[in-house]
Every structure is written in structure tokens, then in C-alpha cells.
Write a protein that holds these residues in place. Sequence first.
Motif, PDB file in Angstrom:
ATOM      1  N   TYR B 103     -42.116 -20.187  -6.265  1.00  8.48           N
ATOM      2  CA  TYR B 103     -40.674 -19.931  -6.131  1.00  8.48           C
ATOM      3  C   TYR B 103     -40.341 -18.519  -5.657  1.00  8.48           C
ATOM      4  CZ  TYR B 103     -40.500 -24.210  -8.815  1.00  8.48           C
ATOM      5  OH  TYR B 103     -40.674 -25.506  -9.211  1.00  8.48           O
ATOM      6  N   GLY B 104     -41.336 -17.639  -5.610  1.00 10.30           N
ATOM      7  CA  GLY B 104     -41.064 -16.257  -5.251  1.00 10.30           C
ATOM      8  C   GLY B 104     -40.775 -16.080  -3.769  1.00 10.30           C
ATOM      9  N   THR B 105     -40.058 -14.990  -3.453  1.00  6.94           N
ATOM     10  CA  THR B 105     -39.846 -14.629  -2.055  1.00  6.94           C
ATOM     11  C   THR B 105     -41.148 -14.016  -1.525  1.00  6.94           C
ATOM     12  OG1 THR B 105     -39.151 -12.405  -2.671  1.00  6.94           O
ATOM     13  CG2 THR B 105     -37.424 -14.085  -2.531  1.00  6.94           C
ATOM     14  N   ALA B 106     -41.202 -13.834  -0.222  1.00  3.52           N
ATOM     15  CA  ALA B 106     -42.401 -13.214   0.381  1.00  3.52           C
ATOM     16  C   ALA B 106     -42.636 -11.834  -0.229  1.00  3.52           C
ATOM     17  CB  ALA B 106     -42.225 -13.125   1.896  1.00  3.52           C
ATOM     18  N   ALA B 107     -41.533 -11.093  -0.431  1.00  7.28           N
ATOM     19  CA  ALA B 107     -41.664  -9.742  -0.998  1.00  7.28           C
ATOM     20  C   ALA B 107     -42.175  -9.798  -2.436  1.00  7.28           C
ATOM     21  CB  ALA B 107     -40.309  -9.032  -0.943  1.00  7.28           C
ATOM     22  N   GLN B 108     -41.674 -10.774  -3.207  1.00  6.31           N
ATOM     23  CA  GLN B 108     -42.120 -10.900  -4.606  1.00  6.31           C
ATOM     24  C   GLN B 108     -43.600 -11.273  -4.667  1.00  6.31           C
ATOM     25  OE1 GLN B 108     -39.219 -13.758  -5.963  1.00  6.31           O
ATOM     26  NE2 GLN B 108     -37.819 -12.180  -6.712  1.00  6.31           N
ATOM     27  N   VAL B 221     -31.833  -5.427 -14.369  1.00  6.72           N
ATOM     28  CA  VAL B 221     -32.818  -6.075 -13.493  1.00  6.72           C
ATOM     29  C   VAL B 221     -32.235  -6.142 -12.076  1.00  6.72           C
ATOM     30  CG1 VAL B 221     -34.163  -8.168 -13.100  1.00  6.72           C
ATOM     31  CG2 VAL B 221     -33.591  -7.478 -15.442  1.00  6.72           C
ATOM     32  N   PRO B 222     -32.878  -5.546 -11.096  1.00  9.71           N
ATOM     33  CA  PRO B 222     -32.349  -5.593  -9.720  1.00  9.71           C
ATOM     34  C   PRO B 222     -32.191  -7.038  -9.230  1.00  9.71           C
ATOM     35  CG  PRO B 222     -34.206  -4.069  -9.890  1.00  9.71           C
ATOM     36  CD  PRO B 222     -34.146  -4.813 -11.183  1.00  9.71           C
ATOM     37  N   VAL B 223     -31.160  -7.295  -8.420  1.00  7.63           N
ATOM     38  CA  VAL B 223     -30.903  -8.668  -7.955  1.00  7.63           C
ATOM     39  C   VAL B 223     -32.098  -9.230  -7.175  1.00  7.63           C
ATOM     40  CG1 VAL B 223     -28.391  -8.605  -7.919  1.00  7.63           C
ATOM     41  CG2 VAL B 223     -29.654  -7.756  -5.948  1.00  7.63           C
ATOM     42  N   GLU B 224     -32.860  -8.343  -6.539  1.00  9.58           N
ATOM     43  CA  GLU B 224     -34.018  -8.869  -5.784  1.00  9.58           C
ATOM     44  C   GLU B 224     -35.124  -9.393  -6.711  1.00  9.58           C
ATOM     45  OE1 GLU B 224     -32.736  -5.825  -5.409  1.00  9.58           O
ATOM     46  OE2 GLU B 224     -34.275  -4.258  -5.394  1.00  9.58           O
ATOM     47  N   ASN B 225     -34.953  -9.184  -8.024  1.00  9.01           N
ATOM     48  CA  ASN B 225     -35.930  -9.698  -8.983  1.00  9.01           C
ATOM     49  C   ASN B 225     -35.518 -11.031  -9.586  1.00  9.01           C
ATOM     50  OD1 ASN B 225     -36.916  -7.028  -8.521  1.00  9.01           O
ATOM     51  ND2 ASN B 225     -38.167  -7.287 -10.337  1.00  9.01           N
ATOM     52  N   LEU B 226     -34.473 -11.636  -9.037  1.00  8.91           N
ATOM     53  CA  LEU B 226     -34.142 -13.017  -9.390  1.00  8.91           C
ATOM     54  C   LEU B 226     -35.265 -13.901  -8.858  1.00  8.91           C
ATOM     55  CD1 LEU B 226     -31.813 -15.020 -10.339  1.00  8.91           C
ATOM     56  CD2 LEU B 226     -31.120 -15.053  -7.947  1.00  8.91           C
ATOM     57  N   LEU B 227     -35.795 -14.799  -9.684  1.00 11.74           N
ATOM     58  CA  LEU B 227     -36.830 -15.727  -9.216  1.00 11.74           C
ATOM     59  C   LEU B 227     -36.177 -17.074  -8.959  1.00 11.74           C
ATOM     60  CD1 LEU B 227     -39.866 -16.299  -8.683  1.00 11.74           C
ATOM     61  CD2 LEU B 227     -40.068 -16.930 -11.096  1.00 11.74           C
ATOM     62  N   GLY B 228     -36.218 -17.542  -7.726  1.00 17.42           N
ATOM     63  CA  GLY B 228     -35.498 -18.764  -7.367  1.00 17.42           C
ATOM     64  C   GLY B 228     -34.013 -18.463  -7.245  1.00 17.42           C
TER      65      GLY B 228
END
Lengths: 81, 381
Positions: B103-108, B221-228
Motif C-alpha cells: 500500500y505504500g507510495t514509491a517514496a515510502q 505525523v506529516p501527511v506524506e506518512n499516510l499509508l493508503g
Amino acid sequence: MDIKENVKKFIQSELVTDRKFADLQDKDPLISTGIIDSLGIMRLTAFLEKSFAVRIHDEEIIAENFGTVESISALIQKKLP
Amino acid sequence: MDFSWSEDQLELKKAVIDFAGRELNEDVIHRDKNCTFSMDLWKKCAGFGLHGLPFPEEYNGLGSDLLTTMLAMEGLGHGCKDSGLIFSINAQMWSVQMPIFNYGTAAQKSRYLSKLCNGEWIGAHGMSEPDSGSDAFSMGTTARLDGDHYILNGTKTFVTNASVADVFIVFAVLEQRKGFWGVTAFILEKGFPGFRIGKEIEKMGLKTAPMAELIFEDCRVPVENLLGKEGNGASIFNDSMECERGFILASYIGSMERQLEACLKQAKGRKQYRQPIGKFQAIANKLVDMKVRMETARLILYKGAWMRQTTGKAGVDAAIAKLYLSESWVKSCLDAIQIHGGYGFTTEYELERDMRDSVGSTLYSGTSEIQKNIIAQYLGL
């Protein structure tokens, strides 16, 4: 039987335990009323995948897609060829 | 279904058994007694490639398929007597690495998965709370959006690896939504403002696997750390739970095999009334039960892995695997102690530790009772 009727029939026969929801309408809320809960969603998605030969992805299991019979039907309709 | 193994797969299993037996068992009695997690052994396992088994090479993984991963983890349980270490590795693999991969983004994936696979970072998964266990979605931890951060408040408990972890997958309910449909997953890092590790939790077994609470007090928690997506946490949790249920106990097939070998040696070598104790039906029957349980459990495990590998879902087979493997592992431990008599009760023989370690398997990743509820649901009950 169309998608809405199929979905409605399954929900009424398998998920509804309260008689007051016996006459389920297309726009009736399914989540705030507790008709679909965390256990029911597993059965409902399994039913939809089997009945309509579609795949429901985990990221699609959100309130926007499962809030009413109408939204569930719209999700299935999008997936059918 | 096809569970036949290639030469390469069998060689991998043998290599894992050899590595684990050679590198992971020193001082385990002492580490268990002192509840010590070994960073050195963690890194050795990562160096061998165990943490990255089912993940692509671009994230420092080995790129093995699921069935091969099961076989290798089986080898780990056969060679390694430290069930706590095995548990820590599996907890990270199925409940942290797998959801980030799925479910992670490429960056995650790039930031977290690579470091989890190579052992640089350790992962933990926070779902259970003091007042929500089996009924996981009734959680009290909340999240609300505030500009480019989410603000989390609440407490998680029974978090494996918590006190040694660098990265955490945490579930919270968005304040404006309710229950199941508001559950959202986040990736947290050690040191995020408002996030701290709570008290260490002492346990009956798996003492080399640390466990603690997580506490969020206006944690940012930064928004880019939302998983899914927002509200998608329940599905992410259900999917990672399917992996946990189906595969987290693979290593204990190997452990049961190792126990059976030790028990056969004991039954053939120890004599009472001028004959090996294995000649007595009471002992022979226990060994037969151990063998039948192990072989049955193995097939159930492989079927679940095959289902997931070929269809994308293990479904009811994951719950059957969790139920049967855990209960079999406990019974195998009790039989092994009984076959060894008084020696089995001693710390030196290491069977009492296996027994203490095994009990947790009927509790974590869903109790045996919950597995039965899931199976009943699949039966339409």
C-alpha cells in the motif's frame, strides 16, 4: 435481476438482523445504521466478487463505495465489461 | 495445487537451517532469562537475507515467491531455537514490511522498506489498545488533519519490537468518521513530536522479543506518512492480518520438526524396563500424534500460501492455518516435555521455553477463538 436488487437481497437476507430495515431502499445509509460492519463487509465483498465475477481491491473498501445500495451498485457497474 | 520443490528451493531451506543452527542459538537460555533482544542476531538474519525474503531486490529483498518464503521460514524454525527472535522477524515481515510494500507510495517503499529489509531499521505494528483487542476497530486512538500534518492521540499496547523499533505502522480513527470506516493507517518514525514508547511489557514467553506500549500525545505525523487513503486503514489491517494469520507461524513447522527429531532420539535412546521408551505405546502414540500434526499443519500452510500466491487472497485458509498451526505447536511442546519426563521440565533441555513461547501463538494475530469466528463466517454462519 439487476445489480441493485441482487445486492439488496443479499444484505437483507445475510446482514440485516433488525426488522426495521426489512424494506431497504437504494439510498438508505448502510454504515451509520450499522447494517454493514467490520465483519459484514468481508461477507459482502466475497459475495460481490463471486456473484459478479469482479475483483474488489482493498483500497476500494471505503465508506464512499459502501455507504448505500446505490453506491455499491455503482462500484460493481464500473467494473463490469 | 503444486507444492513440489525445486533443487534451488530445497538448497535454500538447507542453507537457512545451517545458518540458523550455526549462528542464532548461542546463549539463548541466558537471553530468555534476561529478556534480551539481540541486535547482533537481528543484523545477522538481515545479512543472510531473511528480512527481505519475499520483497523485490530493488528494496534489498531476495525476490522469493511466497511458497519459497514459507520453506525458508520453516528452515529458520528448524535451525533457530530462539522463538522470540523468529517472532520479531515475522511480526515485522507480515505486519510492517508487507503493508508498506502493498500500500505504500514509491517514496515510502524507498525510504522504509529498503532499510527494513537490510536490517538497518526495525519495524513495529500498533493496533491493539488497552480496551480494544479482538474487536480491533473499536479503537480509541484518533487522528485529525491539521494543515500538512495529522494529529494523533491515544495509546497502543502489546506492540512487538516497540522498544527497539525505528518505524511504526499505527492505526487511528479519523475524528470526523466513526469505527471501521474511519480507520486510517500511518507510518511513524521514532522521534516524531508527541510520540513516545510506554512501559515494557513482561511476558510468559517470547521473552527475547521486546513488547511495549506506544503513546501518542498530540503526535504530529506529516501527511506524506499516510499509508493508503483516509478511511482505508481497516482494509489494510484486514489484508495484513490475512498475511499474519496465514504465514506468521511458518517457522513453527520447522520447530515442530526439530522437536520431533529430538523426541525420536529420546524415545529410541532412553531405556526403561530394559527397552527403549519408544516401544511403549503411550510414548509411540505421542510421537505419531506429533508427526501427523506437523505434516497436516505443513500442508495447510502451503495451501494458504499457494492460494495467496495464485489468487491474491488466502481467505479462509489463512484462518485455518493460524488456528491449526498454533494449536499444534502448543500440543507438540507439551508432548515433547512429557516424552522427556523430568528432563523436559528443566531449562537446560529447552523444551519448557518452547512451551512458554508457544502459548502466545494462540493469542497474537487473532486468538484461536477469533479464527473460529472467521471460519464460521466463511461457512455462512
